[in-house]
Write an enzyme that holds these catalytic residues in place. Structure first.
Site, PDB file in Angstrom:
ATOM      1  N   PHE A   8       0.848  -1.209   0.000  1.00  0.00           N
ATOM      2  CA  PHE A   8       0.000   0.000   0.000  1.00  0.00           C
ATOM      3  C   PHE A   8       0.873   1.245   0.000  1.00  0.00           C
ATOM      4  CE2 PHE A   8      -3.919   2.312   1.574  1.00  0.00           C
ATOM      5  CZ  PHE A   8      -4.693   1.953   0.485  1.00  0.00           C
ATOM      6  N   GLY A 140       5.374   0.877 -17.031  1.00  0.00           N
ATOM      7  CA  GLY A 140       4.243   1.593 -16.432  1.00  0.00           C
ATOM      8  C   GLY A 140       2.949   1.444 -17.207  1.00  0.00           C
ATOM      9  N   GLY A 193       7.150  10.064  -6.436  1.00  0.00           N
ATOM     10  CA  GLY A 193       6.746   8.645  -6.383  1.00  0.00           C
ATOM     11  C   GLY A 193       7.131   7.856  -7.620  1.00  0.00           C
ATOM     12  N   GLU A 196      11.962   3.699  -7.439  1.00  0.00           N
ATOM     13  CA  GLU A 196      11.758   2.482  -6.647  1.00  0.00           C
ATOM     14  C   GLU A 196      11.996   2.812  -5.175  1.00  0.00           C
ATOM     15  OE1 GLU A 196      10.907  -0.706  -8.105  1.00  0.00           O
ATOM     16  OE2 GLU A 196      10.462   0.844  -9.554  1.00  0.00           O
ATOM     17  N   ASP A 207      16.841  -1.498 -12.633  1.00  0.00           N
ATOM     18  CA  ASP A 207      15.401  -1.583 -12.932  1.00  0.00           C
ATOM     19  C   ASP A 207      15.169  -1.811 -14.432  1.00  0.00           C
ATOM     20  OD1 ASP A 207      12.465  -0.887 -12.117  1.00  0.00           O
ATOM     21  OD2 ASP A 207      12.904   0.400 -13.828  1.00  0.00           O
ATOM     22  N   LYS A 211      13.623  -5.253 -16.383  1.00  0.00           N
ATOM     23  CA  LYS A 211      12.527  -5.214 -17.373  1.00  0.00           C
ATOM     24  C   LYS A 211      12.938  -5.945 -18.658  1.00  0.00           C
ATOM     25  CE  LYS A 211      10.591  -1.030 -15.380  1.00  0.00           C
ATOM     26  NZ  LYS A 211      10.778   0.414 -15.236  1.00  0.00           N
ATOM     27  N   GLY A 305       4.767   6.183 -12.121  1.00  0.00           N
ATOM     28  CA  GLY A 305       3.707   6.993 -11.515  1.00  0.00           C
ATOM     29  C   GLY A 305       2.602   6.094 -11.023  1.00  0.00           C
TER      30      GLY A 305
END
Ligand code: HSE
Length: 328
Positions: A8, A140, A193, A196, A207, A211, A305
């Site tokens: 969360f 994203g 935000g 990571e 990162d 991917k 995002g």
């Protein structure tokens, strides 16, 4: 469709807010963060939980653990959005395995488990007749997995290359356009935000490399690990390198590349002309697939995002519901 959300932070909160605002027929029955959790099988009061998280840092009761949520909440799909651990994939890997082994589909934005154990997780999902979807793990909001898997089905993909990390792209854009220092731009990216939980994953190119491993293993059928990727990040690029490139109508971008024929994966900063297709701004990602039938297909969209990542998670959830003939 009932979902339980584990994680969360920026992504989990953004997803909960959107599901609460849009009439998608998705009910959130459980939410867990690293210290607490909350379950209501009739559907949670998301506004109250977001407010609680803002005020106390907790989404619920400290006695409600992820294990309790996985075992006792009523959910059709587990949405797993805890921070990535590239070395072990944990604790997410265990949560995902557990849910799949119980026949619950899983949607995740978490790169670690998919990069480390895709074929094993897929096997568990198939054995238990459920789905594992991870659109949000790569680029994203761009539906890159869906495009490569379905949209370009039947093509031979020769090369996939482009900008895979929104945080690095944001930092490079801000350093070049606003003359910010590297540290100032990184601080902004974290506050917004995009980065990571551990931002070294972004700036050291890890990162983007994860991917590439995910695309290589899930779309191209390779068996790559992070160690197979030749990685250089953006942390050693001096500000004046960007200014010098700029004087020549060029700029620098962190580019990831899969050379399919030679099975080579690489992430490194490259100097590109400012009008190159892959020179996108801020958190945009841009990925080109070179194919035999469709030619070059380039997808551009927001790569980081909270709302943008939620878009991909929701698309996976609706895909699963569609495949299940709207059973829930
Ligand atoms: N930190 C990642 C990025 C988030 O900046 O691209 C999306 O994977």
């Amino acid at each position: 469709m009932k979902i339980a959300i584990l994680g969360f932070g920026s992504v989990g909160k953004g997803l909960a807010r959107i599901i609460n605002e849009k009439n998608l027929g998705i009910i959130i029955t459980a939410v867990g963060d690293s210290k607490s959790g909350i379950i209501d099988n009739k559907g949670l009061d998301i506004c109250k939980i977001l407010d609680n998280k803002e005020k106390t840092g907790l989404c619920g009761d400290m006695k409600i653990t992820p294990e309790l949520i996985l075992n006792s909440a009523d959910y059709d799909v587990l949405v797993e959005v805890t921070p990535t651990n590239a070395d072990t994939g944990q604790p997410a890997l265990e949560y995902i395995k557990y849910a799949l082994s119980k026949g619950k589909s899983v949607v995740t934005s978490n790169k670690g488990p998919i990069a480390l154990e895709y074929s094993n997780l897929l096997k568990i999902a198939e054995e238990n007749k459920c789905f594992l979807r991870f659109e949000a793990a790569v680029c994203g909001a761009i539906p890159i997995i869906h495009a490569l898997e379905h949209g370009l089905a039947g093509n031979n993909i020769k090369r996939i290359y482009g900008v895979f990390n929104g945080t690095c792209n944001y930092i490079l854009t801000r350093m070049s356009d606003e003359k910010l220092t590297y540290q100032q731009a990184l601080l902004e990216a974290r506050e917004l935000g995009y980065a990571e939980a551990d931002p070294t994953y972004d700036i050291k190119g890890i990162d983007a490399a994860i991917k590439l491993v995910i695309l290589a293993n899930t779309i191209l059928g390779f068996h790559k690990t992070l160690d197979d990727v030749d990685i250089t990040g953006i942390d050693n690029i001096p500000s004046d390198a960007l200014q010098l490139a700029g004087e020549d109508e060029k700029t620098i971008r962190l580019i990831g590349e899969i050379d399919v024929e030679n099975e080579k994966l690489r992430v490194s900063p490259r100097i590109l002309l400012k009008n190159h297709t892959l020179v996108v701004q801020d958190t945009l990602n841009a990925v080109t697939a070179e194919t035999d039938l469709a030619g070059n297909v380039t997808l551009i969209g927001k790569g980081a995002g909270s709302v943008e990542t939620a878009s991909s998670i929701i698309s996976d959830l609706l895909f699963i519901r569609e495949c299940n003939g709207r059973r829930y």
